[in-house]
Design a protein around this motif. Structure first.
Motif, PDB file in Angstrom:
ATOM      1  N   ALA A 158       0.833  -1.209   0.000  1.00  0.00           N
ATOM      2  CA  ALA A 158       0.000   0.000   0.000  1.00  0.00           C
ATOM      3  C   ALA A 158       0.865   1.255   0.000  1.00  0.00           C
ATOM      4  N   PHE A 159       1.959   1.234   0.769  1.00  0.00           N
ATOM      5  CA  PHE A 159       2.820   2.413   0.870  1.00  0.00           C
ATOM      6  C   PHE A 159       3.556   2.652  -0.447  1.00  0.00           C
ATOM      7  N   ARG A 160       3.990   1.579  -1.119  1.00  0.00           N
ATOM      8  CA  ARG A 160       4.656   1.741  -2.399  1.00  0.00           C
ATOM      9  C   ARG A 160       3.704   2.371  -3.427  1.00  0.00           C
ATOM     10  N   HIS A 161       2.448   1.955  -3.380  1.00  0.00           N
ATOM     11  CA  HIS A 161       1.443   2.534  -4.279  1.00  0.00           C
ATOM     12  C   HIS A 161       1.247   4.022  -3.958  1.00  0.00           C
ATOM     13  N   HIS A 162       1.306   4.372  -2.678  1.00  0.00           N
ATOM     14  CA  HIS A 162       1.097   5.752  -2.242  1.00  0.00           C
ATOM     15  C   HIS A 162       2.302   6.647  -2.521  1.00  0.00           C
ATOM     16  N   ALA A 163       3.497   6.166  -2.189  1.00  0.00           N
ATOM     17  CA  ALA A 163       4.685   7.029  -2.222  1.00  0.00           C
ATOM     18  C   ALA A 163       5.688   6.668  -3.313  1.00  0.00           C
ATOM     19  N   GLY A 164       5.482   5.553  -3.981  1.00  0.00           N
ATOM     20  CA  GLY A 164       6.425   5.150  -5.010  1.00  0.00           C
ATOM     21  C   GLY A 164       7.713   4.570  -4.473  1.00  0.00           C
ATOM     22  N   LYS A 165       7.722   4.212  -3.200  1.00  0.00           N
ATOM     23  CA  LYS A 165       8.895   3.626  -2.558  1.00  0.00           C
ATOM     24  C   LYS A 165       8.439   2.810  -1.368  1.00  0.00           C
ATOM     25  N   THR A 166       9.310   1.965  -0.855  1.00  0.00           N
ATOM     26  CA  THR A 166       8.950   1.149   0.307  1.00  0.00           C
ATOM     27  C   THR A 166       9.051   1.990   1.576  1.00  0.00           C
ATOM     28  N   PRO A 167       8.431   1.554   2.665  1.00  0.00           N
ATOM     29  CA  PRO A 167       8.558   2.278   3.933  1.00  0.00           C
ATOM     30  C   PRO A 167      10.015   2.437   4.374  1.00  0.00           C
ATOM     31  N   LEU A 168      10.815   1.405   4.218  1.00  0.00           N
ATOM     32  CA  LEU A 168      12.227   1.496   4.628  1.00  0.00           C
ATOM     33  C   LEU A 168      12.983   2.497   3.781  1.00  0.00           C
ATOM     34  N   GLN A 169      12.698   2.569   2.489  1.00  0.00           N
ATOM     35  CA  GLN A 169      13.337   3.561   1.635  1.00  0.00           C
ATOM     36  C   GLN A 169      12.933   4.973   2.050  1.00  0.00           C
ATOM     37  N   PHE A 170      11.641   5.136   2.367  1.00  0.00           N
ATOM     38  CA  PHE A 170      11.155   6.446   2.812  1.00  0.00           C
ATOM     39  C   PHE A 170      11.882   6.877   4.075  1.00  0.00           C
ATOM     40  N   ARG A 171      11.994   5.969   5.058  1.00  0.00           N
ATOM     41  CA  ARG A 171      12.653   6.292   6.322  1.00  0.00           C
ATOM     42  C   ARG A 171      14.126   6.640   6.095  1.00  0.00           C
ATOM     43  N   LYS A 172      14.800   5.865   5.283  1.00  0.00           N
ATOM     44  CA  LYS A 172      16.221   6.105   5.016  1.00  0.00           C
ATOM     45  C   LYS A 172      16.426   7.470   4.374  1.00  0.00           C
ATOM     46  N   GLU A 173      15.592   7.810   3.396  1.00  0.00           N
ATOM     47  CA  GLU A 173      15.718   9.103   2.726  1.00  0.00           C
ATOM     48  C   GLU A 173      15.394  10.249   3.681  1.00  0.00           C
ATOM     49  N   TYR A 174      14.373  10.062   4.518  1.00  0.00           N
ATOM     50  CA  TYR A 174      14.012  11.113   5.478  1.00  0.00           C
ATOM     51  C   TYR A 174      15.153  11.364   6.459  1.00  0.00           C
TER      52      TYR A 174
END
Length: 296
Positions: free
Chosen positions: A255-271
């Protein structure tokens, strides 16, 4: 950053501070903090929120935060687990004390504000000068304070009986945001029952009033809440999935990949990478211009 644990279901802490040495930290438990005196601010969710006498903060587990004291401050902290809520307060209060929150103080007004202050003064004085049955009295006063807080949180997300439909709809958004981790409360059937709308009326009126499909709005709110957890807590993907009503981590990831175009772990790492870059830039700026005292 460090994490503080609780070794019993319920605990009361009273303290007078000129500075908090703990700095940025997290809890594994819920903490209701009441300011008896003093001024300062709470930093959480990327915001600084001022406090003064009478301010109430409800800090949820895994929330990264810190208190910054400006003038000598007296605090009463009620620390408790989810199990303690069930044991001491019952199921009716649980949804309101555990629903996702933010850095804003809990709003308690009128006679309840006076009751809350009286209860926390009693707790402070009893902790300072304990006597016979202190434990029992402290528990009763604490439970009373928590029930008053739960009552006011409930009032903040549900309209009063008899509210016209045109006004009732305005209560829907904060209710959804408060219960975003409880999908059973956010089904069309459950919302219609809670807000006394017909199924046809709710969907049609929501789209007309907010220019968005109700189900899509709920899904977007849930993803924003997940983003906030990824950015401000150290919770695992599995823990976040459980908290926000996903069946497991893989369903959340999809669901998160569909929403943000990345996995939750990728989002956290980038943030975290962006956050470190900003902090490095800020330190360089402080060094150039002489710095600024940072009081914990």
């Amino acid at each position: 950053m460090w994490k503080e644990n609780l070794y019993q279901p319920f605990e009361i802490l009273v303290t007078e501070r000129t500075v908090f040495l703990s700095g940025v930290h997290q809890h594994s438990f819920f903490e209701l903090g009441y300011v008896l005196s003093g001024t300062g601010c709470l930093t959480a969710f990327g915001e600084d929120v001022s406090y003064r006498p009478g301010t109430l903060f409800l800090i949820h587990p895994e929330t990264t935060h810190r208190y910054n004291v400006e003038t000598v401050s007296r605090f009463v902290f009620l620390r408790f687990t989810r199990q303690a809520i069930a044991d001491y307060l019952g199921s009716a209060a649980e949804p309101f004390l555990t629903m996702p929150g933010d850095s804003r103080p809990v709003s308690v007004s009128g006679e309840d504000a006076r009751r809350i202050r009286a209860l926390f003064l009693l707790i402070w004085r009893e902790k300072e000068n304990p006597g016979m049955y202190s434990g029992e009295l402290l528990l009763q006063w604490s439970v009373s304070a928590l029930l008053i807080v739960a009552r006011n949180l409930a009032a903040s997300v549900l309209p009063a009986a008899g509210t016209p439909p045109s006004e009732r709809i305005a209560w829907l958004l904060p209710y959804i945001q408060r219960h975003i981790g409880q999908p059973k409360r956010l089904t069309t059937e459950a919302l219609c029952e809670t807000f006394h709308f017909s199924r046809h009326y709710l969907g049609r009126y929501f789209r007309r009033h907010f220019q968005e499909n109700l189900a899509r709005y709920i899904a977007r709110c849930r993803m924003r809440a997940v983003e906030n957890e990824l950015a401000n807590t150290a919770s695992s993907i599995k823990e976040i999935a459980w908290k926000y009503g996903f069946s497991d981590a893989s369903h959340l990831t999809k669901a998160f990949r569909h929403h943000a175009g990345k996995t939750p772990l990728q989002f956290r790492k980038e943030y975290l990478s962006r956050l470190q870059d900003r902090q490095a830039d800020g330190q360089g700026h402080d060094s150039q211009y002489g710095g600024k005292e940072n009081r914990a």
